[in-house]
Design an enzyme around this catalytic site. Structure first.
Site, PDB file in Angstrom:
ATOM      1  N   GLY A  93      74.438  26.863  80.904  1.00 32.14           N
ATOM      2  CA  GLY A  93      74.585  26.744  82.355  1.00 32.14           C
ATOM      3  C   GLY A  93      74.385  28.051  83.097  1.00 32.14           C
ATOM      4  N   HIS A  98      72.539  37.861  84.775  1.00 26.76           N
ATOM      5  CA  HIS A  98      73.248  39.140  84.925  1.00 26.76           C
ATOM      6  C   HIS A  98      74.711  38.776  84.670  1.00 26.76           C
ATOM      7  CE1 HIS A  98      73.997  42.963  87.562  1.00 26.76           C
ATOM      8  NE2 HIS A  98      75.150  42.609  86.991  1.00 26.76           N
ATOM      9  N   HIS A 100      78.355  37.718  84.399  1.00 25.76           N
ATOM     10  CA  HIS A 100      79.376  37.502  85.437  1.00 25.76           C
ATOM     11  C   HIS A 100      80.439  36.547  84.926  1.00 25.76           C
ATOM     12  CE1 HIS A 100      76.173  34.515  85.979  1.00 25.76           C
ATOM     13  NE2 HIS A 100      77.132  33.665  86.329  1.00 25.76           N
TER      14      HIS A 100
HETATM   15  P1  5GP Z   1      75.893  30.785  86.524  1.00 29.04           P
HETATM   16  O1  5GP Z   1      75.510  29.345  86.544  1.00 29.04           O
HETATM   17  O2  5GP Z   1      74.707  31.696  86.258  1.00 29.04           O
HETATM   18  O3  5GP Z   1      77.052  31.066  85.607  1.00 29.04           O
HETATM   19  O4  5GP Z   1      76.437  31.084  87.963  1.00 29.04           O
HETATM   20  C1  5GP Z   1      75.733  31.767  88.960  1.00 29.04           C
HETATM   21  C2  5GP Z   1      76.553  31.677  90.224  1.00 29.04           C
HETATM   22  O5  5GP Z   1      76.059  32.600  91.148  1.00 29.04           O
HETATM   23  C3  5GP Z   1      76.508  30.311  90.892  1.00 29.04           C
HETATM   24  O6  5GP Z   1      77.834  29.841  91.030  1.00 29.04           O
HETATM   25  C4  5GP Z   1      75.845  30.566  92.243  1.00 29.04           C
HETATM   26  O7  5GP Z   1      76.400  29.799  93.277  1.00 29.04           O
HETATM   27  C5  5GP Z   1      76.089  32.038  92.444  1.00 29.04           C
HETATM   28  N1  5GP Z   1      75.063  32.739  93.184  1.00 29.04           N
HETATM   29  C6  5GP Z   1      73.727  32.711  92.948  1.00 29.04           C
HETATM   30  N2  5GP Z   1      73.073  33.545  93.778  1.00 29.04           N
HETATM   31  C7  5GP Z   1      74.020  34.122  94.555  1.00 29.04           C
HETATM   32  C8  5GP Z   1      73.954  35.095  95.596  1.00 29.04           C
HETATM   33  O8  5GP Z   1      72.910  35.602  95.974  1.00 29.04           O
HETATM   34  N3  5GP Z   1      75.130  35.455  96.162  1.00 29.04           N
HETATM   35  C9  5GP Z   1      76.329  34.921  95.750  1.00 29.04           C
HETATM   36  N4  5GP Z   1      77.427  35.352  96.395  1.00 29.04           N
HETATM   37  N5  5GP Z   1      76.424  34.013  94.768  1.00 29.04           N
HETATM   38  C10 5GP Z   1      75.281  33.617  94.182  1.00 29.04           C
HETATM   39 ZN    ZN Z   2      71.067  42.247  87.593  1.00 28.21          ZN
END
Ligand code: 5GP
Ligand code: ZN
Length: 136
Positions: A93, A98, A100
């Protein structure tokens, strides 16, 4: 810094975010598409793709901020629980490559606090970030 990486853009200041916390190595800001009210992301300032790549020292700093932010978010939004999510790889998912951590508030009575991903208004996120900062 990786080209086209949204979190590197936020870390460098070329994109904005509703910032909850920042230091030399770690940033915390509101998720733009929150799973629930008060959803915060904790990211490394330096670009590491995932858990496999991030140095242990940085990981330690990230998790320390996750703890602080989780406690502050719980208090701020009156959550009954906090879910920590950390995805590695697309099949897990991960969308932003990057590293997080997600801090996601959970509520016993679903429906009392909005669930489900919606693009949140930036002013609302800025206000929430300010409230969380006060509880850090
Ligand atoms: P992943 O699915 O990669 O674990 O979660 C990525 C998260 O980053 C998602 O919850 C999405 O809403 C958030 N996200 C993606 N792009 C941005 C952005 O430019 N700014 C912020 N504040 N959140 C972002
Ligand atoms: Zn990065």
């Amino acid at each position: 810094m990786a080209d086209q990486c949204p979190f590197c853009s936020i870390a460098s200041g070329s994109s904005s975010a509703s910032m909850v916390y920042e230091d030399n190595n770690v940033l915390a800001f509101m998720d733009l598409n929150p799973i629930s009210v008060g959803h915060v992301l904790i990211v490394s300032r330096e670009h590491w793709e995932n858990l496999y790549e991030v140095p242990e020292e940085t990981l330690g700093e990230l998790i320390a901020v996750v703890k602080r932010v989780a406690i502050a978010v719980k208090k701020t939004v009156g959550a009954d629980g906090i879910k920590i999510i950390q995805n590695n790889g697309r099949c897990a998912g991960q969308v932003v490559m990057h590293i997080h951590f997600h801090v996601v508030p959970c509520f016993s009575q679903k429906g009392t606090k909005r669930y489900g991903r919606v693009m949140e208004n930036r002013n609302v996120l800025d206000e929430m970030a300010q409230k969380i900062r006060k509880n850090l």
